[in-house]
Design a protein around this motif. Structure first.
Motif, PDB file in Angstrom:
ATOM      1  N   ILE A 286      35.746  41.503  29.792  1.00 29.18           N
ATOM      2  CA  ILE A 286      36.324  42.464  30.416  1.00 29.18           C
ATOM      3  C   ILE A 286      35.897  43.908  30.641  1.00 29.18           C
ATOM      4  O   ILE A 286      35.227  44.348  29.941  1.00 29.18           O
ATOM      5  CB  ILE A 286      37.604  42.907  29.257  1.00 29.18           C
ATOM      6  N   ARG A 289      40.476  48.632  31.130  1.00 29.38           N
ATOM      7  CA  ARG A 289      41.920  48.311  31.285  1.00 29.38           C
ATOM      8  C   ARG A 289      42.721  49.346  32.087  1.00 29.38           C
ATOM      9  O   ARG A 289      42.316  50.586  31.782  1.00 29.38           O
ATOM     10  CB  ARG A 289      42.386  48.285  29.812  1.00 29.38           C
ATOM     11  N   ALA A 317      46.996  45.793  33.235  1.00 26.87           N
ATOM     12  CA  ALA A 317      46.065  44.812  33.615  1.00 26.87           C
ATOM     13  C   ALA A 317      44.692  45.002  33.006  1.00 26.87           C
ATOM     14  O   ALA A 317      44.366  46.157  32.836  1.00 26.87           O
ATOM     15  CB  ALA A 317      45.864  45.372  35.240  1.00 26.87           C
ATOM     16  N   ALA A 318      44.053  43.913  32.790  1.00 29.46           N
ATOM     17  CA  ALA A 318      42.832  43.942  32.215  1.00 29.46           C
ATOM     18  C   ALA A 318      41.957  43.142  33.306  1.00 29.46           C
ATOM     19  O   ALA A 318      41.838  42.208  33.681  1.00 29.46           O
ATOM     20  CB  ALA A 318      42.642  43.016  31.022  1.00 29.46           C
ATOM     21  N   ARG A 319      40.618  44.242  33.532  1.00 32.13           N
ATOM     22  CA  ARG A 319      39.975  43.639  34.760  1.00 32.13           C
ATOM     23  C   ARG A 319      38.726  42.554  34.517  1.00 32.13           C
ATOM     24  O   ARG A 319      38.107  43.109  33.457  1.00 32.13           O
ATOM     25  CB  ARG A 319      39.273  45.053  35.550  1.00 32.13           C
ATOM     26  N   GLU A 325      39.606  40.332  40.149  1.00 31.46           N
ATOM     27  CA  GLU A 325      40.379  39.343  39.138  1.00 31.46           C
ATOM     28  C   GLU A 325      40.703  40.294  37.949  1.00 31.46           C
ATOM     29  O   GLU A 325      39.919  41.164  37.359  1.00 31.46           O
ATOM     30  CB  GLU A 325      39.329  38.308  38.556  1.00 31.46           C
ATOM     31  N   TYR A 326      42.080  40.171  37.716  1.00 31.21           N
ATOM     32  CA  TYR A 326      42.540  40.611  36.438  1.00 31.21           C
ATOM     33  C   TYR A 326      43.566  39.670  35.716  1.00 31.21           C
ATOM     34  O   TYR A 326      43.934  38.698  36.024  1.00 31.21           O
ATOM     35  CB  TYR A 326      43.653  41.687  36.987  1.00 31.21           C
ATOM     36  N   HIS A 328      47.080  40.336  34.056  1.00 34.96           N
ATOM     37  CA  HIS A 328      48.053  41.318  34.136  1.00 34.96           C
ATOM     38  C   HIS A 328      49.534  40.719  34.019  1.00 34.96           C
ATOM     39  O   HIS A 328      49.676  39.409  34.277  1.00 34.96           O
ATOM     40  CB  HIS A 328      47.916  42.013  35.529  1.00 34.96           C
ATOM     41  N   CYS A 346      44.352  36.092  40.220  1.00 30.51           N
ATOM     42  CA  CYS A 346      44.520  36.773  38.919  1.00 30.51           C
ATOM     43  C   CYS A 346      45.057  35.783  38.023  1.00 30.51           C
ATOM     44  O   CYS A 346      45.552  34.554  38.121  1.00 30.51           O
ATOM     45  CB  CYS A 346      45.386  38.032  39.220  1.00 30.51           C
ATOM     46  N   TYR A 358      46.874  43.197  26.626  1.00 31.24           N
ATOM     47  CA  TYR A 358      46.401  44.669  26.942  1.00 31.24           C
ATOM     48  C   TYR A 358      46.052  45.379  25.722  1.00 31.24           C
ATOM     49  O   TYR A 358      45.042  46.141  25.535  1.00 31.24           O
ATOM     50  CB  TYR A 358      47.302  45.223  28.029  1.00 31.24           C
TER      51      TYR A 358
END
Length: 437
Positions: A286, A289, A317-319, A325-326, A328, A346, A358
């Protein structure tokens, strides 16, 4: 030529020593009982010079020399150390008339030179001389930026080192890598890996243990990397890891399982990339966020009028990748979550599940996708895919271990990857991570 700094022979009474290019020493002494006598002062006078000028500040590019002048003195030992405790290697001639350094000096530091001599009666002489080396100008310094920023991260977080100039030659890479020190409590087995000519990543053989204290420092300051290039100063870095948090997203089962310190703490239905937009397989770290991201398909060339056009407000959303790509919230696809893969790459879930995810993850935590039918997550270039290399492959990218491991085969996953059409991008996130709150 004799290697090392030790030797003992008797020669005529008295001595005169010259330390060049910097240091000149002279002294005389006598004793009827040389073994009981106090060592005589072998430094009648001391001169430090550089470029022919008498000074105590010298150029680190110049080799260091200690020379006994005349016929009445012999060097038996020379010990050169800097204020960091590093020793300078050197060679003493068989006749004891000259010692010369065989390793470069460090720039911008003070040195102590301890010289031992003896006369024909075996009486020892001693002298200590100090001098400094010049600090190179900034245009001759190699900057090192350590990352991520101080804070608490997940157990998958790699350490990064970004260099201000390209370093390509193996011998130069070994100098740099040897100077980058990583210590942790508890201790782990780890290694640096050269991502390219200006960037290195460090990771342990296995994930960091939970609640580990990590200290990173560069001891490259003043060290000669190559001609006209010396290491610059770098601020040390302190990090910690939190709990071991791992998420497994199974695109075939359409479920995500989250573990904390080995125990399952949540599972929920998901959807991942559909045909033509498949999510990448592999382990991802990750990156950051964001409570809100505006995602637009125009950023990947899909405009209005296309069936795949989207312009959506996305929450929680966590990238996972720089290309977009997330994990979310995707309330528009709740009916498909757990039943079909319908996203543009995603990992989508309900708003409640996304908020829980999250709030329970941080940068450095791990998300592994399996059974997506997509391409493999690259090791570098699109986020932190470092854990997709085996330990042997990882060590092969170290300049210090490459010789023992054998030539490293080119890895398809190691190159930079451009944003792919199969990923839904959001607003850009700075590559330098900030610690989770």
């Amino acid at each position: 030529m004799r290697h090392g700094t030790y030797g003992t022979q008797r020669i005529a009474r008295g001595c005169a020593l010259l330390l060049a290019p910097a240091l000149a020493l002279t002294a005389c002494g006598d004793s009827s009982d040389p073994l009981a006598a106090k060592p005589y002062d072998a430094a009648g006078h001391v001169a430090v010079s550089a470029g022919g000028k008498d000074t105590r500040t010298v150029d680190a590019d110049e080799p260091l020399e200690v020379t006994a002048t005349g016929d009445d003195g012999r060097i038996t030992d020379v010990i050169v150390t800097d204020t960091a405790g590093r020793h300078v290697r050197g060679e003493l001639t068989d006749d004891g008339t000259r010692w010369r350094s065989t390793a470069p000096l460090v720039a911008g530091i003070r040195y102590s030179v301890r010289v031992s001599t003896e006369n024909d009666n075996g009486r020892p002489g001693r002298s200590t001389v100090t001098f400094e080396t010049r600090t190179p100008p900034r245009n001759r310094q190699l900057s090192v930026e350590l990352g991520p920023e101080p804070g608490t991260y997940g157990v998958g977080q790699p350490i990064t080192a970004e260099l201000g100039r390209a370093v390509r030659e193996p011998v130069q890479r070994r100098i740099v890598e040897r100077a980058l020190r990583v210590r942790s409590t508890p201790e782990v087995t780890g290694s640096w890996h050269w991502v390219d000519d200006k960037k290195l990543h460090y990771r342990p053989k296995e994930y960091w243990p939970a609640h580990t204290s990590i200290t990173v420092e560069s001891r490259l300051t003043g060290v000669r990397v190559r001609e006209n290039l010396y290491g610059g100063e770098a601020a040390p870095l302190k990090l910690r890891t939190g709990d071991r948090v791992e998420a497994l997203a199974d695109a075939a089962a359409l479920r995500m399982t989250v573990k904390r310190n080995g125990e399952v703490v949540n599972t929920f239905p998901i959807t991942t990339g559909k045909e033509g937009f498949r999510t990448r397989n592999g382990t991802k770290v990750i990156l950051g966020r964001q409570p809100f991201v505006r995602m637009r398909s125009t950023s990947i060339g899909i405009g209005p009028g296309s069936a795949d056009f989207y312009d959506l407000p996305v929450h929680w959303a966590a990238r996972l990748t720089w290309s977009g790509e997330y994990v979310h919230a995707a309330p528009w696809s709740v009916g498909s979550q757990g039943y079909a893969n319908v996203s543009h790459g995603c990992t989508g879930m309900s708003t409640g599940d996304a908020r829980w995810f999250y709030e329970n993850v941080r940068p450095g935590d791990l998300v592994t996708h399996v059974n997506t039918e997509g391409t493999a997550m690259p090791a570098f270039g699109n986020g932190f895919g470092d854990w997709n290399l085996s330990w042997d492959e990882w060590r092969a990218g170290s300049a210090l271990h490459a010789a023992a491991a054998g030539p490293a085969k080119p890895e398809k996953t190691a190159g930079a990857e451009q944003p792919a059409r199969s990923q839904k991008p959001g607003e850009p996130v700075e590559p330098r991570l900030r610690p989770a709150v």
